[in-house]
Design an enzyme around this catalytic site. Structure first.
Site: not given
Length: 572
Positions: A173, A326
């Site tokens: 990214d 997460d």
């Protein structure tokens, strides 16, 4: 009010001893000691003179009004605050004792994961070749990681797993074209060596890391993979990582996640990295081990773990509703009945942030995200039908509320605010078990799992209390879903080039400021002054010895506020 001379003498000894050590040899020693004695003795006299003169200057009506307000509002409010802090302290103590008992039992009785779950080595057959090995996807999300991209890609390509049974996916990214070219070139170099490696980029930054992982799972070649392992850009797995982790998932169909322990390449870079190591060691050795051994649940650490891809899909895939994608995935997978295992002797090397600014932003993201997750998932957890009541209570009360909210609130509120402020209000009495015994017990339980770092425990306590101020703010922002609840700061880490880069489409957490403010942290400095005043007042008028702890905590806030924590690259 005549008790201060004896206590002043005590602090004189401490200050003079420190001054003697700092002064070194020669004639400077006596001068330093004399100065220290004068300073220590002048504090209570100065406070007493200031209080007396202030009382004489104030008009009578003001003193009456303050006495009325104090009796009607201040004292009752402080009593409520003390009572709440005592309740929260007991809740935290019970949780810490329980987790420590479980983790110690696991260690003493050697209840290794291999004893709780089936584990057999995967090996190639002469006839079938490498087809006995399941297909594994290795995801490496990165963002402008110029200093570490070679290390992470190289370590993943060095995994001892058949190259035809592994796909390495670099999810880049980066916004810097030069860095993107370098990462793509590195992928091509490894591809020329026979590695099955792909270089993937997006045309947007939506969802940040969660968005990158989610889009990475949508490529057609991922359909042939059974498992996915995630390594952040600064993580370097050992070559046998998959050989040790994958068998747990192959032979135990109910297991969704194998989490490894983090190991650090720079724990001794500075005192702050030492303290971080102690905190994270406790997290893995106690919190993760206890969750894995009792409820087969713990929060995924975002990296250094292997997921069963079907479990990710069953949980609804990656979600960017919080900054702890997460932990969010772990909670949702657990609600679907999946189990997790933590393997403590399976380690992955990584780097600790060594600048205070980087560490502060990292802690804001983790703390705020966890509190925000509690806010958004409480109803979902409670209404889930296929999970036992005890599992729901564990998720809501123990894992999310006590560890992610109560721990931060009680640390700062009680030890940094309520106890210091109570020295001004004689009507407030805090029991010794809350001031001494509970924090001592918690510290002892931490120390025995970090025995090699026991000498740094005092510094750990003081620094963690300073960080609690930022964590409380982040907790409140997360619970109330404030403006900065979804802010994301990417921390670039490596050696002497510690820098932070904000994602271009994220709201700025820290606006551009003059060079002067790059070095100093005014919130910490302001709180240090408050603590110094509390300690000095207690030294003069109090009947306890709170001032010893409060002075030490004030010094810790001053040190952090002046920028003498972690590494610092001067911008002057």
């Amino acid at each position: 009010m005549e008790a201060w001379p004896l206590r002043a003498a005590f602090i004189m000894l401490l200050v003079s001893a420190a001054a003697t050590a700092a002064a070194g040899e020669g004639g400077r020693e006596s001068t330093a000691v004399s100065g220290a004695l004068f300073l220590a003795g002048s504090i209570p006299r100065g406070v007493e003179a200031m209080v007396v003169s202030t009382e004489r200057m104030l008009p009578h009506w003001y003193r009456v009004a303050w006495a009325t307000l104090r009796k009607a509002a201040v004292v009752p409010a402080m009593k409520v605050a003390v009572s709440l802090c005592l309740v929260l302290s007991v809740m935290l103590l019970v949780e810490v004792v329980f987790m420590s008992f479980v983790s110690l039992a696991v260690k003493l009785f050697r209840l290794t994961p291999e004893k709780r779950y089936k584990w057999e080595t995967i090996s190639a057959d002469l006839e079938t070749g490498s087809s006995d090995y399941p297909m594994v996807l290795v995801q490496i999300p990165m963002y402008n990681e110029k200093e570490v991209y070679k290390l992470s890609i190289g370590a993943s390509c060095g995994l001892s797993w058949p190259s035809d049974r592994m796909i390495i996916q670099v999810l880049d990214d980066s916004t810097d074209p030069e860095i993107k070219d370098l990462v793509e070139l590195e992928c091509k170099i490894w591809a020329s060596k026979g590695m099955n490696i792909t270089y993937e980029v997006r045309d947007n930054r939506k969802g940040y890391k969660a968005g990158a992982l989610k889009e990475g799972m949508q490529h057609s070649y991922v359909e042939q993979c059974d498992y996915v392992v995630i390594f952040d850009a600064d993580f370097q797995p050992e070559s046998d990582f998959l050989m040790r982790a994958i068998p747990f998932l192959v032979h135990n169909p109910k297991l969704a996640l194998v989490q490894a322990r983090w190991e650090f390449v720079n724990p001794y870079e500075c005192l702050m990295t030492r303290i971080q190591r102690m905190t994270l060691d406790y997290h893995f050795k106690v919190e993760q081990e206890a969750g894995s051994s009792t409820y087969a649940f713990f929060g995924f650490n975002g990296t250094g773990g292997v997921w069963r891809i079907s479990a990710i899909k069953d949980a609804g895939g990656w979600n960017d509703r919080t900054t702890v994608e997460d932990m969010d995935l772990a909670v949702r997978a657990s609600l679907q009945g999946w189990k997790f295992v933590y393997v403590g002797d399976l380690k992955v090397k990584s780097e600790l942030p060594s600048s205070f600014s980087a560490y502060r932003h990292q802690q804001h993201r983790w703390t705020c995200g966890a509190a925000n997750l509690l806010r958004k998932s409480v109803f979902e957890i409670w209404m889930t039908k296929d999970v036992s009541l005890w599992k729901k209570l564990y998720l809501l009360y123990s894992f999310l509320f006590v560890r992610k909210v109560v721990a931060h609130i009680v640390t700062f509120t009680l030890y940094c605010a309520v106890i210091p402020a109570s020295v001004f209000i004689p009507e407030i009495s805090i029991p010794a078990w809350a001031v001494v015994y509970i924090p001592t017990t918690i510290t002892f339980l931490n120390a025995i799992r970090n025995f090699s770092s026991i000498h740094a425990i005092p510094f750990w306590i003081l620094f963690e209390n300073v960080m609690a101020m930022h964590r409380v703010k982040a907790t409140i922002v997360g619970l109330c879903e404030g403006d900065s609840a979804n802010e994301w700061v990417v921390t670039e880490k490596l050696g002497g080039t510690i820098r932070e880069k904000l994602l271009p489409d994220a709201t700025l957490i820290e606006k551009a400021s003059p060079k002067f403010s790059h070095r100093f942290y005014f919130a910490e400095l302001g709180f240090a002054v408050f603590l110094f005043l509390c300690a000095s007042y207690d030294l003069t008028y109090g009947e306890d010895y709170y001032f010893i702890y409060i002075y030490l905590q004030s010094i810790a806030f001053f040190i952090v506020g002046l920028g003498y924590v972690g590494t610092f690259i001067s911008s002057f």
